[in-house]
Design a protein around this motif. Sequence first.
Motif, PDB file in Angstrom:
ATOM      1  N   THR A 155      25.164  30.497  38.908  1.00  0.00           N
ATOM      2  CA  THR A 155      24.816  31.696  39.699  1.00  0.00           C
ATOM      3  C   THR A 155      24.909  32.951  38.826  1.00  0.00           C
ATOM      4  O   THR A 155      24.023  33.804  38.854  1.00  0.00           O
ATOM      5  CB  THR A 155      25.745  31.801  40.931  1.00  0.00           C
ATOM      6  N   GLU A 213      21.881  25.975  43.869  1.00  0.00           N
ATOM      7  CA  GLU A 213      22.382  24.941  44.786  1.00  0.00           C
ATOM      8  C   GLU A 213      21.324  23.871  45.065  1.00  0.00           C
ATOM      9  O   GLU A 213      21.646  22.737  45.402  1.00  0.00           O
ATOM     10  CB  GLU A 213      22.844  25.592  46.103  1.00  0.00           C
ATOM     11  N   ARG A 234      29.048  35.865  47.332  1.00  0.00           N
ATOM     12  CA  ARG A 234      29.652  35.002  46.314  1.00  0.00           C
ATOM     13  C   ARG A 234      30.742  34.136  46.938  1.00  0.00           C
ATOM     14  O   ARG A 234      31.518  34.590  47.767  1.00  0.00           O
ATOM     15  CB  ARG A 234      30.236  35.839  45.162  1.00  0.00           C
TER      16      ARG A 234
HETATM   17  N1  ASP Z   1      27.137  29.534  43.760  1.00  0.00           N
HETATM   18  C1  ASP Z   1      27.595  30.610  44.575  1.00  0.00           C
HETATM   19  C2  ASP Z   1      28.552  31.507  43.810  1.00  0.00           C
HETATM   20  O1  ASP Z   1      28.843  31.299  42.683  1.00  0.00           O
HETATM   21  C3  ASP Z   1      28.216  30.142  45.844  1.00  0.00           C
HETATM   22  C4  ASP Z   1      29.452  29.288  45.687  1.00  0.00           C
HETATM   23  O2  ASP Z   1      29.730  28.763  44.614  1.00  0.00           O
HETATM   24  O3  ASP Z   1      30.182  29.130  46.664  1.00  0.00           O
HETATM   25  O4  ASP Z   1      29.042  32.459  44.352  1.00  0.00           O
END
Ligand code: ASP
Length: 424
Positions: A46, A73, A149
């Motif tokens: 992300t 995801e 996040r």
């Molecule tokens: N991939 C997203 C993030 O890094 C959501 C998660 O990991 O929960 O915030």
Amino acid sequence: MLIVQKYGGTSVGNIDRIKNVARRAVRSRKQGNRVVVVVSAMSGETDKLIGLAKQVSDSPEEREMDMLMSSGERISSALTALAIEALGVKSMSLTGRQAGISTDAAHTKARITGIAGDRILEALNQGYIPVIAGFQGMGPGSDVTTLGRGGSDTSAVAIAAAIRADLCEIYTDVDGVYTTDPNMVPKARKLDRISYDEMLEMASLGAKVLQTRSVEFAKNYNVPVLVLSSFNDNPGTLVTKEDEQMEKVVVAGIAYDKNQSKITVVNVPDRPGIAAEMFRGLAKANINVDMIVQNISSDGRFADISFTVPKTDSDKATRTTEKIAGKLGAKGVDRRDDIAKVSIVGVGMRSHSGVASKMFDTLAAHGINILMISTSEIKVSCVIENMYTELAVRVLHDAFELEKPMGQEAPPAKSKTRSGRKKA
Ligand code: ASP
Ligand code: MG
């Protein structure tokens, strides 16, 4: 049992780990459970995607950010489904939209408004292990949205609520919820159980195990959440309804947050409407204000108003405050970035006195000055100088004997009735 298993970024961080996740999901299924998997993006993914967007635009459109970020995801869910299939069990990845997750239109921080669980249940009934892409949903007009996040935690708990799962397992890189950050205090102890309210406070006070919103969901829908590691078979921590045993423990944990700034408006004329005007301006600028303290000068003519904001907002907050302070005729605006908030949390505070004073005594005994204080029914927070954070957390952990297992700490000085709210 019907179980939702959520695997965080480190648990699906590379192909070997994804295979490990697949083995765990299949193992749970072979133990007789019906299993739904929710995954985060592979760790770092992300951030990488956000970094790419920043190279293209200084202020990237939030709609496009959601399109971009949700792809992380998608990748991990499809790979996990493939890995489960490779073990000979039917599996099917689903995007947030395919899983029926509806949200409002607030791109990059959307809230879930409803989940139609039928596609998930149908897949389960057909013998699939559904693997759902966390962190994402569908807003009005079929646009992809993301949940902020750490939002996969919320996806998982919300799905568990929607399909009435018996348990939501959250696999992360620590094997549970600790009395405080074990990287800071090696003596920190893993809790067997913690109440929703305590977990809510811990999460919003800076302990990063679970996204705060996921705990709100769990509490509202009464979903038992088990926090554990995908790298071992340790028992983990159950986040659950409060019970009598929990109330006997005065302090369950200590959280800290180094990501706040303190802003002080000095010498504003003290008349009705001043605070209203200031915080209206900050709210309009979308700044999340946390603690607020106001002091009136002894002659009653002036007030100092201090508040804290997330560090990421502190430039904007300072500019906004300076404008308003000018209009109100204040003497000036001070800002400090070198602060931290240290908090003790426990439902037992409702019925025990002397908790806050013990915290203040402990900090004083180590020469730590308190800049601000705030309390709620089940927590006491102190803002201190950043450089003392580690010391404060350690000495408080000792003072409240948190290394000792539940029920073994020294009995508190006085016990009060349940309705007693005072901690001092
Ligand atoms: N991939 C997203 C993030 O890094 C959501 C998660 O990991 O929960 O915030
Ligand atoms: Mg997370």
